[in-house]
Design a protein around this motif. Structure first.
Motif, PDB file in Angstrom:
ATOM      1  N   GLU A  46     -11.327  -0.729  10.446  1.00 16.86           N
ATOM      2  CA  GLU A  46     -11.729   1.209  10.145  1.00 16.86           C
ATOM      3  C   GLU A  46     -10.997   1.564  11.345  1.00 16.86           C
ATOM      4  O   GLU A  46     -10.246   0.569  12.381  1.00 16.86           O
ATOM      5  CB  GLU A  46     -13.296   0.634  11.025  1.00 16.86           C
ATOM      6  N   SER A  47     -10.692   2.829  11.175  1.00 15.47           N
ATOM      7  CA  SER A  47      -9.437   3.024  12.364  1.00 15.47           C
ATOM      8  C   SER A  47     -10.521   4.439  13.064  1.00 15.47           C
ATOM      9  O   SER A  47     -10.442   5.519  12.660  1.00 15.47           O
ATOM     10  CB  SER A  47      -7.930   3.409  12.151  1.00 15.47           C
ATOM     11  N   MET A  53     -10.355   4.090   6.753  1.00 19.29           N
ATOM     12  CA  MET A  53      -9.737   2.504   5.832  1.00 19.29           C
ATOM     13  C   MET A  53      -8.422   2.533   6.367  1.00 19.29           C
ATOM     14  O   MET A  53      -7.226   3.271   5.308  1.00 19.29           O
ATOM     15  CB  MET A  53     -10.717   1.761   5.549  1.00 19.29           C
ATOM     16  N   ASN A  54      -7.309   1.700   6.854  1.00 15.72           N
ATOM     17  CA  ASN A  54      -6.819   0.904   7.534  1.00 15.72           C
ATOM     18  C   ASN A  54      -6.140  -1.058   6.791  1.00 15.72           C
ATOM     19  O   ASN A  54      -7.494  -1.217   6.242  1.00 15.72           O
ATOM     20  CB  ASN A  54      -5.549   1.445   8.410  1.00 15.72           C
ATOM     21  N   LYS A  63       5.578  -6.533   8.290  1.00 12.74           N
ATOM     22  CA  LYS A  63       4.572  -5.913   8.118  1.00 12.74           C
ATOM     23  C   LYS A  63       4.391  -3.736   8.532  1.00 12.74           C
ATOM     24  O   LYS A  63       4.915  -4.102   8.665  1.00 12.74           O
ATOM     25  CB  LYS A  63       3.568  -6.666   9.305  1.00 12.74           C
ATOM     26  N   LYS A  64       3.822  -3.348   7.641  1.00  6.65           N
ATOM     27  CA  LYS A  64       3.023  -2.047   7.499  1.00  6.65           C
ATOM     28  C   LYS A  64       2.184  -1.596   7.398  1.00  6.65           C
ATOM     29  O   LYS A  64       1.037  -2.370   6.988  1.00  6.65           O
ATOM     30  CB  LYS A  64       3.941  -1.125   6.534  1.00  6.65           C
ATOM     31  N   THR A  65       1.108  -0.737   8.517  1.00  6.46           N
ATOM     32  CA  THR A  65      -0.540  -0.176   8.582  1.00  6.46           C
ATOM     33  C   THR A  65      -0.197   0.898   7.231  1.00  6.46           C
ATOM     34  O   THR A  65       0.517   1.740   7.938  1.00  6.46           O
ATOM     35  CB  THR A  65      -0.737   0.061  10.098  1.00  6.46           C
ATOM     36  N   LEU A  66      -0.935   0.995   6.702  1.00  3.84           N
ATOM     37  CA  LEU A  66      -1.160   2.440   5.763  1.00  3.84           C
ATOM     38  C   LEU A  66      -2.645   2.360   5.474  1.00  3.84           C
ATOM     39  O   LEU A  66      -3.538   1.399   5.561  1.00  3.84           O
ATOM     40  CB  LEU A  66      -0.537   2.122   4.215  1.00  3.84           C
TER      41      LEU A  66
END
Length: 78
Positions: A46-47, A53-54, A63-66
């Motif tokens: 959770e952000s 939600m990420n 790595k990449k956060t989406l």
């Protein structure tokens, strides 16, 4: 629901691009960078808000956060 170990891709049906030029450029760049590529979900989190939600994904050797709203599940882990 996106979860750890799932294979995902960008989902263009869910994108609601705000009218800001910066947002349009961001989504265009994201599509050019990873559009059409399969990614594996390493973790979800959770952000700040429960509705945000990420997912941390592995794509193109990094790595990449989406945001999970931008992803569609291709293959689920059972």
């Amino acid at each position: 629901m996106v979860k750890e170990g799932d294979l995902v891709m960008l989902s263009f049906e869910r994108w609601k691009v705000p009218g800001a030029l910066t947002a349009l450029k961001f989504y265009q760049q994201l599509q050019e960078e990873i559009g059409g590529k399969t990614m594996i979900v390493l973790s979800t989190f959770e952000s700040g808000k429960k509705s945000h939600m990420n997912a941390l994904v592995f794509v193109n050797g990094y790595k990449k956060t989406l945001n999970c709203k931008l992803l569609k599940v291709v293959s689920e882990v059972e």
